[in-house]
Design an enzyme around this catalytic site. Structure first.
Site, PDB file in Angstrom:
ATOM      1  N   ASP A   1      -1.542  -3.562  11.021  1.00  0.00           N
ATOM      2  CA  ASP A   1      -0.939  -2.324  10.931  1.00  0.00           C
ATOM      3  C   ASP A   1       0.352  -2.087  10.564  1.00  0.00           C
ATOM      4  O   ASP A   1       0.711  -2.331  12.332  1.00  0.00           O
ATOM      5  CB  ASP A   1      -1.395  -1.415  10.782  1.00  0.00           C
ATOM      6  CG  ASP A   1      -2.916  -1.725   9.303  1.00  0.00           C
ATOM      7  OD1 ASP A   1      -3.167  -2.667   8.981  1.00  0.00           O
ATOM      8  OD2 ASP A   1      -3.681  -0.312   8.768  1.00  0.00           O
TER       9      ASP A   1
ATOM     10  N   GLN B   1       7.380  -2.569   6.060  1.00  0.00           N
ATOM     11  CA  GLN B   1       7.812  -1.433   5.397  1.00  0.00           C
ATOM     12  C   GLN B   1       9.339  -1.206   4.649  1.00  0.00           C
ATOM     13  O   GLN B   1      10.302  -1.051   5.218  1.00  0.00           O
ATOM     14  CB  GLN B   1       7.438  -0.463   6.455  1.00  0.00           C
ATOM     15  CG  GLN B   1       6.104   0.285   7.007  1.00  0.00           C
ATOM     16  CD  GLN B   1       6.150   0.780   8.694  1.00  0.00           C
ATOM     17  OE1 GLN B   1       7.548   0.898   9.104  1.00  0.00           O
ATOM     18  NE2 GLN B   1       5.337   1.448   8.391  1.00  0.00           N
TER      19      GLN B   1
ATOM     20  N   ARG C   1       1.853  -7.898   3.880  1.00  0.00           N
ATOM     21  CA  ARG C   1       1.788  -6.588   3.837  1.00  0.00           C
ATOM     22  C   ARG C   1       2.886  -5.811   3.214  1.00  0.00           C
ATOM     23  O   ARG C   1       3.456  -5.677   4.101  1.00  0.00           O
ATOM     24  CB  ARG C   1       0.326  -6.046   4.239  1.00  0.00           C
ATOM     25  CG  ARG C   1       0.051  -4.770   2.885  1.00  0.00           C
ATOM     26  CD  ARG C   1      -0.745  -3.670   3.766  1.00  0.00           C
ATOM     27  NE  ARG C   1      -1.879  -4.246   3.776  1.00  0.00           N
ATOM     28  CZ  ARG C   1      -2.595  -3.582   5.496  1.00  0.00           C
ATOM     29  NH1 ARG C   1      -2.015  -2.662   5.937  1.00  0.00           N
ATOM     30  NH2 ARG C   1      -4.014  -4.469   5.225  1.00  0.00           N
TER      31      ARG C   1
ATOM     32  N   HIS D   1      -0.113   2.542  -4.800  1.00  0.00           N
ATOM     33  CA  HIS D   1       0.183   2.484  -5.693  1.00  0.00           C
ATOM     34  C   HIS D   1       1.203   2.886  -6.865  1.00  0.00           C
ATOM     35  O   HIS D   1       0.673   3.541  -8.126  1.00  0.00           O
ATOM     36  CB  HIS D   1      -1.367   4.021  -5.587  1.00  0.00           C
ATOM     37  CG  HIS D   1      -1.502   3.382  -3.974  1.00  0.00           C
ATOM     38  ND1 HIS D   1      -1.415   3.463  -3.280  1.00  0.00           N
ATOM     39  CD2 HIS D   1      -3.017   3.209  -4.018  1.00  0.00           C
ATOM     40  CE1 HIS D   1      -2.071   3.743  -2.399  1.00  0.00           C
ATOM     41  NE2 HIS D   1      -3.216   3.361  -2.532  1.00  0.00           N
TER      42      HIS D   1
HETATM   43  C1  FAD Z   1      -3.684  -1.080   1.684  1.00  0.00           C
HETATM   44  C2  FAD Z   1      -2.884  -0.884   1.625  1.00  0.00           C
HETATM   45  C3  FAD Z   1      -2.128  -0.792   3.225  1.00  0.00           C
HETATM   46  C4  FAD Z   1      -1.544   0.121   3.788  1.00  0.00           C
HETATM   47  N1  FAD Z   1      -0.820   0.048   6.003  1.00  0.00           N
HETATM   48  C5  FAD Z   1      -0.254   0.553   5.595  1.00  0.00           C
HETATM   49  C6  FAD Z   1       0.848  -0.255   7.552  1.00  0.00           C
HETATM   50  O1  FAD Z   1       0.760  -0.356   7.757  1.00  0.00           O
HETATM   51  N2  FAD Z   1       1.951   1.133   7.499  1.00  0.00           N
HETATM   52  C7  FAD Z   1       2.370   1.777   7.207  1.00  0.00           C
HETATM   53  O2  FAD Z   1       3.231   2.548   7.074  1.00  0.00           O
HETATM   54  N3  FAD Z   1       2.028   2.531   5.310  1.00  0.00           N
HETATM   55  C8  FAD Z   1       0.227   1.957   5.109  1.00  0.00           C
HETATM   56  N4  FAD Z   1       0.731   2.100   4.148  1.00  0.00           N
HETATM   57  C9  FAD Z   1       0.549   3.026   3.157  1.00  0.00           C
HETATM   58  C10 FAD Z   1       2.653   3.019   2.946  1.00  0.00           C
HETATM   59  O3  FAD Z   1       3.314   2.659   3.543  1.00  0.00           O
HETATM   60  C11 FAD Z   1       2.321   4.408   1.540  1.00  0.00           C
HETATM   61  O4  FAD Z   1       2.042   5.552   2.593  1.00  0.00           O
HETATM   62  C12 FAD Z   1       1.182   5.040   0.671  1.00  0.00           C
HETATM   63  O5  FAD Z   1       0.557   3.527   0.245  1.00  0.00           O
HETATM   64  C13 FAD Z   1       1.738   5.209  -0.370  1.00  0.00           C
HETATM   65  O6  FAD Z   1       2.476   4.376  -1.278  1.00  0.00           O
HETATM   66  P1  FAD Z   1       3.064   4.134  -2.336  1.00  0.00           P
HETATM   67  O7  FAD Z   1       3.022   2.855  -2.125  1.00  0.00           O
HETATM   68  O8  FAD Z   1       1.447   4.445  -3.255  1.00  0.00           O
HETATM   69  O9  FAD Z   1       3.856   5.460  -3.673  1.00  0.00           O
HETATM   70  P2  FAD Z   1       4.029   7.302  -3.441  1.00  0.00           P
HETATM   71  O10 FAD Z   1       5.774   6.592  -4.451  1.00  0.00           O
HETATM   72  O11 FAD Z   1       4.362   7.013  -2.283  1.00  0.00           O
HETATM   73  O12 FAD Z   1       3.461   7.068  -4.631  1.00  0.00           O
HETATM   74  C14 FAD Z   1       3.400   6.042  -5.761  1.00  0.00           C
HETATM   75  C15 FAD Z   1       1.892   7.188  -6.293  1.00  0.00           C
HETATM   76  O13 FAD Z   1       0.505   7.099  -6.212  1.00  0.00           O
HETATM   77  C16 FAD Z   1      -0.432   7.756  -5.868  1.00  0.00           C
HETATM   78  N5  FAD Z   1      -0.541   8.004  -4.730  1.00  0.00           N
HETATM   79  C17 FAD Z   1      -0.354   7.364  -3.437  1.00  0.00           C
HETATM   80  N6  FAD Z   1      -1.419   8.025  -2.535  1.00  0.00           N
HETATM   81  C18 FAD Z   1      -1.171   9.282  -2.994  1.00  0.00           C
HETATM   82  C19 FAD Z   1      -2.240  10.062  -1.319  1.00  0.00           C
HETATM   83  N7  FAD Z   1      -2.228   9.571  -0.342  1.00  0.00           N
HETATM   84  N8  FAD Z   1      -3.005  10.464  -2.628  1.00  0.00           N
HETATM   85  C20 FAD Z   1      -3.797   9.915  -3.911  1.00  0.00           C
HETATM   86  N9  FAD Z   1      -2.307   8.985  -4.419  1.00  0.00           N
HETATM   87  C21 FAD Z   1      -1.316   9.041  -3.893  1.00  0.00           C
HETATM   88  C22 FAD Z   1       0.298   8.705  -6.610  1.00  0.00           C
HETATM   89  O14 FAD Z   1      -0.797   8.364  -7.834  1.00  0.00           O
HETATM   90  C23 FAD Z   1       1.249   8.560  -6.387  1.00  0.00           C
HETATM   91  O15 FAD Z   1       2.863   9.092  -7.607  1.00  0.00           O
HETATM   92  C24 FAD Z   1      -0.959   1.427   2.907  1.00  0.00           C
HETATM   93  C25 FAD Z   1      -1.339   1.294   2.015  1.00  0.00           C
HETATM   94  C26 FAD Z   1      -1.814   0.531   1.526  1.00  0.00           C
HETATM   95  C27 FAD Z   1      -2.469   0.748  -0.516  1.00  0.00           C
END
Ligand code: FAD
Length: 311
Positions: A136, A166, A187, A230
C-alpha cells in the site's frame, strides 16, 4: 475543498488516544459494532469468513492485516511474525492468496534496512505459497522510499509484489511510466491522506483529471493494473478508454473497499469486469477507520446511530 478540510480534521482526530479507546470499546462489538461496516473483524478468521462470502458473489479479494507506524524494532518484528501467521491461515483456508500491507507496519519509520528484511521475510513466505503481495502507499513522506524499496525487491527477483500510486501527487505520472517500464503491477488510487500544497493537488477536479491520465498510461502500457475507486465517473472513463483501445476486461481489474458501494461492485462484476474487494481486519483498525470517515463525513451519522443504539 470540503474533502481536504474533512481529511485534515479526521487525521487530527485519528491521533486522539481518548477517542481511540472509546471507539475500541464500541466499534468492533460482535453485534452492531459501527466499525464493522468497513472492517471485517479483529481476527483473521473473521476476515476469511468475509472473503468467502465475497468470493461466493464471484468477486476477488485482497486481505489487509491492519497496522501502521510501529514505533520500535520489536513491534516491527512482532508485526512481521503476525503477518507470517496470517499468510499460513489464509493459505490453509482456501481463499485467494492476495494480501496488502504497509511498510511502516514493518518498521519503515524506524530503520529502512530492518523494514526491507521484514518485507523480504513476507515476500519469501508469500512466494513459497503463491501469494500476491500489494505494498500500500502511505502519506507523501513515504512515497519515494516505498517505491525505492519496491524497486529494490523487484531487481532482486521478487515478482509476486505490486505497488500503489496516488493521483493526488503530481509525481505519480512519472512514477507510472517508471513502473510500466519495470513491468510492475500498479494499483491506482486518488490518495487517502491530507497532503500539503507543495506536493499534492488540492482540488477534486485536479485529482480526478490526473487519475484519468494515469489510468490511461497504466491501461495502455502497464501490467495488469488495478483501478481502485468508487467514483462512477472514473470507472466510466476507464471503461470508455478500454473500449476505445480494444483492451480486454481481463487485462485489468477494478478494486473497491469492503463495505463501500457493494451495489457497484456486483454491478460491474455482472457486466463482465473483474472486481477485487479490499478486506481490512485486525486490532489496529482505528486509523484506517478514521480515513474512511474523513472521505465521507456523512458516514459520521451512521457511526453515531451505531453508538447511540449501543446505549
Ligand atoms: C482497493 C483500494 C485500495 C486503496 N489503497 C490505498 C492506498 O494504498 N493508499 C492510499 O492513499 N489510498 C488508498 N485507497 C483509498 C483511496 O485513495 C481513496 O481515498 C478512496 O478510494 C476514496 O476515493 P474514491 O476514488 O472512491 O473517490 P471519491 O471521489 O473520494 O469518492 C467517490 C464516491 O465513492 C463513495 N465513497 C468514497 N469513499 C467513501 C467512504 N469512505 N464511505 C462511503 N462512500 C465512499 C462515495 O459515493 C463517493 O461519492 C484505496 C482505495 C481502494 C478502493
Amino acid at each position: 475543498m470540503l474533502q481536504a478540510v474533512s481529511k485534515a480534521f479526521f487525521s487530527v482526530l485519528a491521533d486522539s488516544k481518548g477517542l481511540k479507546s472509546l471507539a475500541s470499546r464500541y466499534g468492533m462489538r460482535a453485534r452492531g459494532g459501527f466499525a464493522r461496516r468497513f472492517i471485517a473483524g479483529e481476527a483473521v478468521e473473521e476476515a476469511i469468513e468475509a472473503a468467502r462470502a465475497i468470493e461466493r458473489d464471484r468477486l476477488m479479494v485482497t486481505l489487509d492485516f491492519l497496522g501502521e507506524s510501529v514505533a520500535t524494532m520489536a513491534e516491527a518484528d512482532a508485526a512481521t511474525r503476525a503477518y507470517l501467521g496470517v499468510i499460513d491461515k489464509i493459505a490453509a483456508s482456501g481463499v485467494e492468496r492476495n494480501i496488502s500491507l504497509k511498510l511502516t507496519q514493518l518498521g519503515l519509520t524506524i530503520d529502512r534496512a530492518t523494514c526491507v528484511d521484514n518485507l523480504r521475510r513476507i515476500l519469501d513466505a508469500g512466494q513459497a505459497k503463491d501469494f500476491f503481495v500489494r505494498i500500500d502507499m502511505e502519506n507523501s513522506p513515504f512515497t519515494a522510499v516505498t517505491l525505492d524499496v519496491f524497486e529494490t525487491m523487484w531487481q532482486q527477483g521478487y515478482r509476486n509484489a505490486g505497488v500503489v500510486l496516488q493521483s493526488c501527487l503530481p509525481r505519480s505520472e512519472a512514477d507510472a511510466e517508471r513502473m510500466n517500464a519495470l513491468g510492475a503491477r500498479v494499483r491506482l488510487v486518488k490518495g487517502a491522506y491530507k497532503e500539503p500544497k507543495d506536493v499534492a493537488y488540492q482540488s477534486k477536479a485536479d485529482v480526478d483529471a490526473a487519475f484519468v491520465r494515469i489510468m490511461r498510461l497504466l491501461l495502455a502500457g502497464g501490467h495488469y493494473p488495478a483501478i481502485a475507486t468508487h467514483d462512477e465517473a472514473m470507472i466510466a472513463a476507464t471503461r470508455a478508454f478500454a473500449a476505445e483501445r480494444a483492451i480486454d476486461p481481463a487485462r485489468y481489474e477494478f478494486q473497491m473497499l469492503y463495505g463501500i458501494r457493494r451495489d457497484l461492485q456486483t454491478r460491474l462484476k455482472t457486466e463482465g469486469y473483474r472486481v477485487r474487494v479490499y478486506v481490512p481486519f485486525g486490532r489496529e483498525w482505528f486509523p484506517y477507520f478514521m480515513r474512511r470517515l474523513g472521505e465521507r463525513p456523512a458516514n459520521i451519522g451512521f457511526v453515531m446511530r451505531g453508538i447511540l443504539s449501543e446505549r
